[in-house]
Design a protein around this motif. Sequence first.
Motif, mmCIF file in Angstrom:
data_model
loop_
_atom_site.group_PDB
_atom_site.id
_atom_site.type_symbol
_atom_site.label_atom_id
_atom_site.label_comp_id
_atom_site.label_asym_id
_atom_site.label_seq_id
_atom_site.Cartn_x
_atom_site.Cartn_y
_atom_site.Cartn_z
ATOM 1 N N ASP A 217 0.850 -1.189 0.000
ATOM 2 C CA ASP A 217 0.000 0.000 0.000
ATOM 3 C C ASP A 217 0.890 1.244 0.000
ATOM 4 O O ASP A 217 1.937 1.261 0.640
ATOM 5 C CB ASP A 217 -0.874 0.037 1.256
ATOM 6 N N PRO A 301 -4.260 1.808 -2.403
ATOM 7 C CA PRO A 301 -4.141 0.404 -2.002
ATOM 8 C C PRO A 301 -3.319 -0.395 -3.010
ATOM 9 O O PRO A 301 -3.320 -0.092 -4.202
ATOM 10 C CB PRO A 301 -5.592 -0.082 -1.989
ATOM 11 N N SER A 305 -4.449 -5.601 -1.948
ATOM 12 C CA SER A 305 -5.500 -5.014 -1.106
ATOM 13 C C SER A 305 -6.797 -4.871 -1.897
ATOM 14 O O SER A 305 -7.888 -5.076 -1.368
ATOM 15 C CB SER A 305 -5.074 -3.641 -0.579
#
Lengths: 617, 159
Positions: A217, A301, A305
């Motif tokens: 991230d 993200p 994710s």
Amino acid sequence: MLLLYLQPAAARADAVGVPSVDYLWTQAADKQLYKAAEWLALLHYHDESFGGPESYVDDKAFFLAADGGDDAAAELRATLNLFVNTPETRCRFPARYNWLSRQLDFSKLKISKAECPEYEDWRNALNASSIVLVFAASYVNSPSSMYGHTFLRFDPPDIDQSSPLLSYALNFGANVTGSEAGLLYAWRGIAGGYPGHFSSGTYIEKTKKYSRLENRDLWEYRLALTPAEVDQMLAHVWELNEISFDYYFFDENCSFRLLELIEVARPDLDITSGFDAWAIPLDTVRVVEKAGLIDDVYYRPSNQSVVTYNIGLLNKSQQMLALTLSQDIQVLHEAEFLELGESDQAQVAYTAYKFLRYEYNEDERDPGIAERSYKLLTFLASRKLRPPEQRVPPTPISPLDGHATMMASAGAGVEDDKWYSDIELRLSYHDLLDNLAGFPRDTSLNMGRFILRYRENDGLQLQRLDILEITSVPPRDHFYKPLSWQTSLGFDRQWTNGDDELTFQGNGGVGLSYKTVFDGRIVTMLRGRAEYNDGFNDGKVDVAAGGSIAYLRQGVVGNTMLLAETLHFVGGTDRQLLEIRQNFVLTRNNAIRLHFKRSIDESSGINEAGLYYRVYF
Amino acid sequence: MKKFFVAIALSALSTSAFAGAAGGPGCGWGQMLFEGQTGTATHVLGLTTNGSTGNNTFGVTSGTNGCSSSGTITYDGKEMVKVGAVMDEFSEDVASGDGEVLTAVAVTLGVKQEDRAYFKETMHNNYSEIFTTQNVTQEEVLANMWEVLGNDSRLSQYI
């Protein structure tokens, strides 16, 4: 030293009015410009404990004076000399020129801004008016990446109308050339065996590297710097083109160098001096935040994710359908899929597609997978998907809002029917029971953990010293199949033949983790351990094999761990451990922890129970 | 090979073809859709150095072969995002009709704010004209895109 420069009869100017070096130098010396924060920041000066101030720059090419690395005044004079006598070479130092031209009267110098086309072209191409400090969080199952990484992004004024992917990114890292063996490579990174350089690229390349290749991230923190400050930083970045610094993993690393650049932009800040021994990237961002320099936060993200979030949008049977669809394109034509509503079909197919691309991300291109990917994508092109902002996870708690990275704890308990009290200091970073907000789940990374124990009648002793401890227990499910692993190195105490012995040990484990009740994990591992222990029957060094099973629950109010472990040493020693540990979060930086432990050494059990107060700072 | 010549022919139709047709390997002209991503094997050990694949000099000028050190390519005289390097993201954005890479492509083509939504919609509607097969390469994608945009009265100004 300084007096040598102060020639009394400095001629003001030559026949056409160009000021002499001596004249400018006299002005500069009068104003003590060589002591100014702006100047010292431009030279990367810092106070060494021994030997006075010196520059972090290790590259002679950066300095004009022979002793410019530790004599800021000599470097200033040499810079003025350059500006007066060889104006064509001064384009290497636009930031020095910017600042000095505001302090001294350069109006008569034979140089103007427009005479540095290479720099001006570069500066115009960047077209930067604001700066984003980007923090790359850890990647899954790689706790050693948990310290993070930072780099800068330079955005144009019309970024709202443009795309940050096209912005320029600046990274400081070690230059690794050739094909060295992995461990040597890592070690030289720590010990300073590589030169570090700033390097540039576009943000689209960075997002590819971090979001897609490494599944990390990204947190984008826009800095509250004025355009003039941004200009001065970029001018200085140009001065660092191809300049090398020694690279040190712990202190003079990627993140520390960026703090120096921010100090160049705003010289009255002092954000570098707290990082003499080590600079954890997360901490450097927190210092920037504390200085009030963060305007805005954006969460980007990672690919993983995004995949995980989209899986979570489906119900259980849709998840299984997405999984089988990612393996078999014919599912598109099966009743179970066709019975779904249009939007559910789109979401199932999108999840299948994202997962398929994620799963084979690192593999060589495979014709069968390419064909399946293409068919799925073509199906998606014919459907209406959720809008892009609803296909990515909402912003989680920022890493900046997690607990501080050092920790001290004090507590007391009973061991083998005797009272004891402990004090603990941990230099970094986060274990499985620590306050979870802002940190990744299922992950532990600790370096430099010391516990001293005072016991009734026994006095003070070293109870534990972890040099390094890493644990990663990401759960397996239908989609993801990671291995859990654990390793640690250091001193601890073990009940051996009835005595409490200090050992030096290294251990490791590998196993599997699954989701279980109360959103917990059940983790089983095969374990190995090598140990130096004065209390062993034969010899002092032995190795053991064994296994462990643990239940881990991580939540907002507290974390729980139940652990059972058995080890069998080659020399015959058997050791079992049963442990319950509980952490209660009080505030972001305060917690209470308690534990109960039963160690079984050759069939005699020893109980220990303790209660601790923990402060993160 | 046949496809390669088709692509050359298509792009030659528009104007001068691309200078870098036979460009260096870094340009990714032959980069196919759904290419694997390599280079992560040593990432764990690379952590202590944080080395980067970026360029150590700060130049921003295009190199030879229409392939720039800063991750862009020049196609038909237009400098734009090296879509071959982000083909997964680009194809997904075109298929879904929106996304950051598609926006970035629009920006590099100079598509005005008021035409962006229309540009994305047009790209989306022509997904199967642009991504014709699973083996399509960067140069074919660009040639196809040029064809789609060139045939659109509102968007042809941007190529």
